[in-house]
Design a protein around this motif. Structure first.
Motif, PDB file in Angstrom:
ATOM      1  N   LEU A   1      15.524   6.423  -4.668  1.00 16.48           N
ATOM      2  CA  LEU A   1      16.753   5.738  -5.044  1.00 16.48           C
ATOM      3  C   LEU A   1      17.117   4.652  -4.353  1.00 16.48           C
ATOM      4  N   GLY A   2      17.408   3.279  -4.762  1.00 15.55           N
ATOM      5  CA  GLY A   2      17.995   2.022  -3.897  1.00 15.55           C
ATOM      6  C   GLY A   2      16.583   1.160  -3.988  1.00 15.55           C
ATOM      7  N   LYS A   3      15.393   1.470  -4.427  1.00 13.22           N
ATOM      8  CA  LYS A   3      14.219   0.687  -4.357  1.00 13.22           C
ATOM      9  C   LYS A   3      14.476  -0.688  -4.984  1.00 13.22           C
ATOM     10  N   LYS A   4      14.020  -1.820  -4.461  1.00 12.77           N
ATOM     11  CA  LYS A   4      13.494  -2.915  -5.295  1.00 12.77           C
ATOM     12  C   LYS A   4      12.111  -3.144  -5.092  1.00 12.77           C
ATOM     13  N   LEU A   5      11.762  -3.599  -6.451  1.00 15.19           N
ATOM     14  CA  LEU A   5      10.351  -4.460  -6.713  1.00 15.19           C
ATOM     15  C   LEU A   5      10.493  -5.893  -6.200  1.00 15.19           C
ATOM     16  N   ASP A   6      10.248  -6.232  -5.041  1.00 14.26           N
ATOM     17  CA  ASP A   6      10.326  -7.682  -4.583  1.00 14.26           C
ATOM     18  C   ASP A   6      12.016  -8.008  -4.525  1.00 14.26           C
ATOM     19  N   HIS A   7      12.296  -8.746  -5.442  1.00 13.70           N
ATOM     20  CA  HIS A   7      13.795  -8.931  -5.473  1.00 13.70           C
ATOM     21  C   HIS A   7      14.403  -8.587  -6.576  1.00 13.70           C
ATOM     22  N   PHE A   8      13.773  -7.594  -7.585  1.00 15.05           N
ATOM     23  CA  PHE A   8      14.303  -7.059  -8.903  1.00 15.05           C
ATOM     24  C   PHE A   8      14.754  -5.721  -8.460  1.00 15.05           C
ATOM     25  N   SER A   9      15.857  -5.459  -8.839  1.00 14.85           N
ATOM     26  CA  SER A   9      16.831  -4.306  -8.745  1.00 14.85           C
ATOM     27  C   SER A   9      16.171  -3.234  -9.696  1.00 14.85           C
TER      28      SER A   9
ATOM     29  N   PHE B   1      15.747   8.775  -1.054  1.00 17.78           N
ATOM     30  CA  PHE B   1      16.309   7.444  -0.858  1.00 17.78           C
ATOM     31  C   PHE B   1      14.970   6.329  -0.572  1.00 17.78           C
ATOM     32  N   ASP B   2      15.184   5.116  -0.632  1.00  9.87           N
ATOM     33  CA  ASP B   2      14.064   4.179  -0.276  1.00  9.87           C
ATOM     34  C   ASP B   2      14.194   3.697   1.168  1.00  9.87           C
TER      35      ASP B   2
ATOM     36  N   GLU C   1       0.871   1.593  -2.319  1.00  7.58           N
ATOM     37  CA  GLU C   1       0.841   0.233  -1.882  1.00  7.58           C
ATOM     38  C   GLU C   1       2.167   0.015  -1.496  1.00  7.58           C
ATOM     39  N   GLY C   2       2.390  -0.735  -0.316  1.00  8.21           N
ATOM     40  CA  GLY C   2       3.873  -1.214   0.307  1.00  8.21           C
ATOM     41  C   GLY C   2       4.621  -0.018   0.626  1.00  8.21           C
ATOM     42  N   GLU C   3       4.066   1.068   0.508  1.00  4.81           N
ATOM     43  CA  GLU C   3       4.963   2.178   1.260  1.00  4.81           C
ATOM     44  C   GLU C   3       4.773   2.541   2.713  1.00  4.81           C
ATOM     45  N   LYS C   4       5.807   2.845   3.332  1.00  8.87           N
ATOM     46  CA  LYS C   4       5.604   3.310   4.770  1.00  8.87           C
ATOM     47  C   LYS C   4       4.533   4.502   4.811  1.00  8.87           C
ATOM     48  N   PRO C   5       3.352   4.122   5.771  1.00 10.28           N
ATOM     49  CA  PRO C   5       2.415   4.844   5.665  1.00 10.28           C
ATOM     50  C   PRO C   5       2.734   6.151   6.436  1.00 10.28           C
ATOM     51  N   ILE C   6       2.204   7.494   6.035  1.00  6.72           N
ATOM     52  CA  ILE C   6       2.186   8.584   7.019  1.00  6.72           C
ATOM     53  C   ILE C   6       0.753   8.713   7.725  1.00  6.72           C
ATOM     54  N   LYS C   7      -0.329   8.598   7.113  1.00  6.82           N
ATOM     55  CA  LYS C   7      -1.402   8.710   7.952  1.00  6.82           C
ATOM     56  C   LYS C   7      -1.769   7.560   8.606  1.00  6.82           C
ATOM     57  N   ILE C   8      -1.953   7.868   9.938  1.00 12.42           N
ATOM     58  CA  ILE C   8      -2.618   6.814  10.921  1.00 12.42           C
ATOM     59  C   ILE C   8      -3.861   7.485  11.295  1.00 12.42           C
ATOM     60  N   GLY C   9      -5.191   6.870  10.691  1.00 15.91           N
ATOM     61  CA  GLY C   9      -6.488   7.525  10.910  1.00 15.91           C
ATOM     62  C   GLY C   9      -6.152   9.049  10.094  1.00 15.91           C
ATOM     63  N   ASN C  10      -6.575   9.973  11.074  1.00 13.63           N
ATOM     64  CA  ASN C  10      -6.455  11.301  10.468  1.00 13.63           C
ATOM     65  C   ASN C  10      -5.568  12.221  11.320  1.00 13.63           C
TER      66      ASN C  10
ATOM     67  N   SER D   1       4.169  13.248  -8.435  1.00 13.96           N
ATOM     68  CA  SER D   1       4.649  11.905  -8.703  1.00 13.96           C
ATOM     69  C   SER D   1       5.901  11.088  -8.549  1.00 13.96           C
ATOM     70  N   SER D   2       6.073   9.897  -8.282  1.00 18.88           N
ATOM     71  CA  SER D   2       7.509   9.460  -8.440  1.00 18.88           C
ATOM     72  C   SER D   2       7.639   9.035  -9.860  1.00 18.88           C
ATOM     73  N   PRO D   3       9.195   8.993  -9.917  1.00 18.99           N
ATOM     74  CA  PRO D   3       9.641   8.990 -11.580  1.00 18.99           C
ATOM     75  C   PRO D   3       9.136   7.446 -12.072  1.00 18.99           C
ATOM     76  N   LEU D   4       9.101   6.604 -11.278  1.00 20.76           N
ATOM     77  CA  LEU D   4       8.752   5.254 -11.848  1.00 20.76           C
ATOM     78  C   LEU D   4       7.832   4.637 -11.042  1.00 20.76           C
ATOM     79  N   CYS D   5       7.086   3.678 -11.729  1.00 20.38           N
ATOM     80  CA  CYS D   5       6.055   2.960 -11.019  1.00 20.38           C
ATOM     81  C   CYS D   5       6.757   1.919  -9.956  1.00 20.38           C
ATOM     82  N   TYR D   6       6.479   2.100  -8.596  1.00 21.16           N
ATOM     83  CA  TYR D   6       7.210   1.338  -7.549  1.00 21.16           C
ATOM     84  C   TYR D   6       6.392   0.259  -6.921  1.00 21.16           C
ATOM     85  N   SER D   7       5.033   0.293  -7.335  1.00 23.53           N
ATOM     86  CA  SER D   7       4.260  -0.831  -6.839  1.00 23.53           C
ATOM     87  C   SER D   7       3.220  -1.293  -8.092  1.00 23.53           C
TER      88      SER D   7
END
Length: 401
Positions: free
Chosen positions: A11-19, A50-51, A209-218, A256-262
């Motif tokens: 919640l609160g996420k934008k796509l580039d500058h689009f709300s 939240f985002d 894509e564009g998310e904060k990654p959890i996985k660093i290597g394995n 899954s997420s409820p919307l396509c975010y990237s």
């Protein structure tokens, strides 16, 4: 009993500058309608509520209003855990008040929920990372192992210093001890977690894509064989595409997420998972498609006319647009494209490569005047493409401010 599993609301996420707030309001309404239509007894929200750590007021308001309506003012319990985008303290903060509405918010791993009762359900047993609840609409107890996201500092705090080698072992042991002590065939046994989990030996699943990654290597990769055998259904968050990395009999589901975010999610259908469960039996689940929100599209065109026509025919989209042409776009062409559509997130002009012939391939004379030198340089770097009048005008404005 019926359970609804959802995750990665952002919640609160934008796509580039689009709300995306209006779309999020619509999809939250859709999830509420599905929960009511399916008459679910329990909801699991598996993180990334939240985002970011400091969500806007509008996002926080939407979150609380949605949970209250999903809970039917306390009749239907909700378990919501934090994800890697969430501030655990922010998630925990309203918990005492939220419980009065049947909502249990869990920010930290190994949290111990103080047993409490409402008119419609009660927490009968509690330990670090586990609760058992009795719901008025269900004739048997429901045991839930819960593991919100833990960053590296929290992983070390909760699971020890040797995180890279030990996390699978420690999680497996922690979950097993809880399951052996509290989970049996007289009730429903669930696990909800916000982790990067995969089946051992399977291909690595791509993070959004564009998310904060959890996985660093394995180092932060958790394997599904860590899940105790008593657990009938595992509700995961983090990956944005619906998938079962478990088995048909014991699903391990990213809802899954409820919307396509990237744009890496372009074309994906989004879902919630509706689980039907009873003690001592394999669960069944159904994907319920979500229909709200703009479609994300990646398109490539070869002419401005074709581009404008498609844009006018597909107004309710977000688009990453690549235009391959023989020449660079003029200012008028750019203006025409942007006037044709309100959802152009990226416009990527691409000049088609042209092979340099022997006559075009020559050394640049550095003794020429600066304007001619720039034209030759531009031509050599762009497959023989001449610098147009607008570009030269801009060059001269820079040269002679």
């Amino acid at each position: 009993m019926k359970i609804l599993h959802t995750a990665d609301w952002h919640l609160g996420k934008k796509l580039d500058h689009f709300s995306r707030l209006e779309e999020q309001i619509s999809v939250m309404e859709e999830i509420i309608a599905i929960a009511d239509e399916e008459q679910v007894d329990l909801l699991l929200v598996a993180g990334d509520l939240f985002d970011n750590f400091n969500p806007a007021v509008e996002a926080v308001e939407l979150f609380y209003k949605t949970l209250k309506r999903l809970s039917q003012n306390g009749k239907r319990p909700i378990i919501a855990i934090s994800g890697n985008h969430d501030s655990p303290n922010l998630i925990n903060a309203p918990d005492p008040l939220a419980r009065e509405c049947g909502i249990i918010l869990i920010g930290h791993p190994k949290a111990e929920i103080t047993p409490f009762s409402t008119e419609h359900f009660n927490i009968s047993k509690s330990a670090e990372g586990f609760i058992e609840m009795n719901i008025n609409t269900v004739d048997f107890p429901v045991g839930i192992l819960h593991t919100p996201y833990a960053n590296e500092i929290r992983l070390k705090e909760y699971f020890g210093e040797n995180k890279e080698e030990e996390i699978n072992k420690v999680l497996s042991q922690t979950w097993k001890e809880l399951a052996d002590q509290y989970c049996d065939e007289t009730g429903i046994n669930l696990l909800t977690a916000h982790l990067y989990m995969n089946k051992k030996g399977s291909a690595i699943l791509e993070e959004p894509e564009g998310e904060k990654p959890i996985k660093i290597g394995n180092a932060d990769l958790i394997y599904s064989d860590s899940i105790p055998e008593q657990v009938q259904y595992t509700a995961l968050g983090h990956l944005h595409g619906f998938q079962n990395i478990g088995t048909k009999e014991k699903p391990v589901i990213y809802s899954s997420s409820p919307l396509c975010y990237s744009f890496s999610e372009a074309g994906q259908t989004k879902y919630v998972s509706i689980i039907t469960a009873e003690p001592g039996q394999a669960v069944s689940y159904e994907k319920k498609a979500l229909k709200s929100g703009r479609t994300l599209v990646r398109k490539t065109f070869s002419s401005v006319e074709e581009t404008v026509q498609w844009l006018k025919e597909n107004p309710y989209t977000f688009i990453e647009l690549t235009l391959e042409n023989e020449t660079f776009l003029t200012a008028d062409e750019r203006r025409l494209i942007y006037q044709s559509h309100t959802g152009i997130v990226h416009l990527i002009p691409k000049v088609k490569n042209r092979e340099l012939n022997e006559e075009q391939s020559h050394e640049i004379n550095l003794n020429q005047n600066i304007e001619t030198l720039f034209k030759d340089y531009f031509k050599s770097k762009n497959g023989g493409q001449e610098a147009n009048e607008e570009l030269m005008k801009l060059f001269n404005e820079i040269l002679n401010p």
